[in-house]
Design an enzyme around this catalytic site. Structure first.
Site: not given
Ligand code: NAD
Length: 428
Positions: A68, A92, A104, A188, A219, A356
């Site tokens: 997953k 996790k 992944k 999340t 997000n 999920s």
């Molecule tokens: P997203 O694409 O919605 O948002 C990413 C954000 O990070 C954006 O605001 C972008 O502008 C910013 N960003 C990108 N590069 C950057 C940098 N160099 N410095 C500062 N900000 C930067 O992604 P998301 O889904 O919000 O995921 C964010 C983190 O959370 C990731 O590490 C992801 O693996 C983790 N995560 C996400 C989920 C999920 O359900 N979406 C679940 C677990 C973990």
């Protein structure tokens, strides 16, 4: 040569080993990903040219259930990164006691440079390339950085076309109309919110007296900022890939989210309309955000943000890792010496994979839950596992990260051992 991300990620296991009884066989098994797939994806671009993209899918371990994990679209995606993310997913899932292994995927691409049609062809092409390696009982996809519900819908549709049957269980984070779950988009952030509240209450750190800085306003970071601000936390700084903004008075998060939705970069959103006249603020860099004098720091963007180079300058008392892998192991040592609490990614951002799981259960049963049901079940699980991790940390006087690995390894070890170990075969 600097350590690879995967070598750094897997070194986290070592610290937990002194506190658990896991067979040598099981430990050996956990040091290697089970399957690492690398594919090329040819895409016809809008101008008629052909571009070939590099994609990956790694199933790290599936002892506790099907793989997953999300799919990331980013220019820095590499096999090393995808393996590390799949490794974290394995722990996790076990930490939250979900019947899943860890996986992944990713494509090396800057999605902002593609048209919507090109993005759709790329997403469907990725599924064509990996279709034989995924499935509701094999390996289940989800959104990650720069992928979203629309892309998950295309992926589920493409898989269903290939298999000639509707297969909603192969992808989570889908649109509601395609079998998505209520509450998945916010899951999340919501899970992190429940854990953060429960943990800060232990320190009597109440919302009105707590300043917060959040790196990454996507997000997860954007929704979490809004949830925290709503109950009274003072969110003083937020940022995106272009930079950040800071106000000691606290930012107006709902307005910033609205302007971001309208496509403004963070530097501009705050002043694009009238909000900047209401609250004084300044623009800051992502590096400055990390070292602000705040109570709570929340990295919610990408990995390797807090390193040996800047850990000494961090002033926050508590770090909640919403991003995957934002803190290197060398930085962890420095933060520990400074007495800064780090609450690890595999616990804090586990709300996404938990909902999920709920989505997958709903797809398989055909019975769909209300938002209240989803959030109640999420809260129950997040708080229960946060408490257990906290208790393990107290019991062994270890960091919360080590406690989280002990807790997950115990469950993983048990499942691996149940398949038979050296002792089992030799002793009969
Ligand atoms: P997203 O694409 O919605 O948002 C990413 C954000 O990070 C954006 O605001 C972008 O502008 C910013 N960003 C990108 N590069 C950057 C940098 N160099 N410095 C500062 N900000 C930067 O992604 P998301 O889904 O919000 O995921 C964010 C983190 O959370 C990731 O590490 C992801 O693996 C983790 N995560 C996400 C989920 C999920 O359900 N979406 C679940 C677990 C973990």
């Amino acid at each position: 040569m600097s350590k690879s991300l995967f070598a750094d990620a897997s070194s986290r296991l070592e610290k937990a080993l002194g506190y658990i009884s896991i067979s040598e066989d099981s430990l050996k098994r956990l040091k290697y990903p089970k399957t690492s797939l690398s594919v090329s994806i040819p895409v016809r671009m809008d101008d008629g040219s052909l571009q070939v993209f590099q994609g990956y899918r790694v199933r790290y371990d599936d002892t506790r259930g099907p793989g997953k994990g999300g799919v990331r679209y980013h220019p820095n995606v590499s096999l090393d990164e995808v393996q590390s993310l799949a490794f974290w997913m394995t722990f996790k899932g076990a930490l939250l006691n979900l019947p899943f292994g860890g996986a992944k995927g990713g494509i090396t691409v800057n999605p902002k440079e593609l048209s919507r049609q090109e993005l759709e062809r790329l997403s469907r092409g990725y599924i064509d390339a990996i279709a034989d390696f995924i499935g509701p009982d094999i390996d289940i996809l989800a959104p990650d950085v720069y992928t979203n519900e629309m892309i998950m819908g295309w992926m589920m549709d493409q898989y269903s076309i290939i298999k000639r049957r509707i297969s909603p269980g192969v992808v989570t984070g889908k649109p509601l109309t395609m079998g998505g779950s209520q509450g998945r988009t916010s899951a999340t952030a919501m899970g992190a919110f429940y854990a953060i509240n429960a943990i800060l209450a232990k320190f009597s750190q109440l919302p009105p007296q707590t300043t917060v800085a959040i790196q990454g306003f996507g997000n997860v970071g954007g929704i979490l900022a809004e949830l925290l601000a709503k109950v009274g936390y003072k969110v003083v700084a937020v940022s995106d890939s272009q930079g950040g903004i800071y106000s000691s008075h606290g930012l107006d998060i709902p307005s910033i989210r609205q302007y971001k939705k309208e496509g403004y970069p963070m530097k501009a959103v705050y002043c694009a309309k009238s909000v900047c006249n209401i609250v004084e603020h300044e623009t800051i860099t992502n590096a400055q955000l990390l070292t602000l004098d705040v109570d709570v720091l929340i990295p919610a963007a990408l990995e390797n943000q807090i390193t040996a180079a800047n850990a000494g300058d961090i002033q926050a008392k508590y770090i909640f890792e919403v991003a995957n892998g934002p803190t290197t192991s060398a930085a962890d040592e420095i933060l520990d010496q400074k007495g800064i609490y780090v609450f690890p990614d595999i616990l804090i951002n586990a709300g996404g994979v938990t909902v999920s799981y709920f989505e997958w259960v709903q797809n398989r049963s055909g019975l769909y839950w209300t938002l209240t049901e989803v959030n109640e079940r999420l809260k129950e699980r997040m708080i229960a596992e946060t408490e257990q991790t906290w208790n393990i940390a107290q019991q062994h006087s270890v960091s919360l990260r080590t406690a989280a690995y002990i807790h997950a390894l115990n469950r993983l070890g048990e499942a691996l051992d149940a398949k038979g170990t050296r002792d089992y075969y030799i002793k009969g």
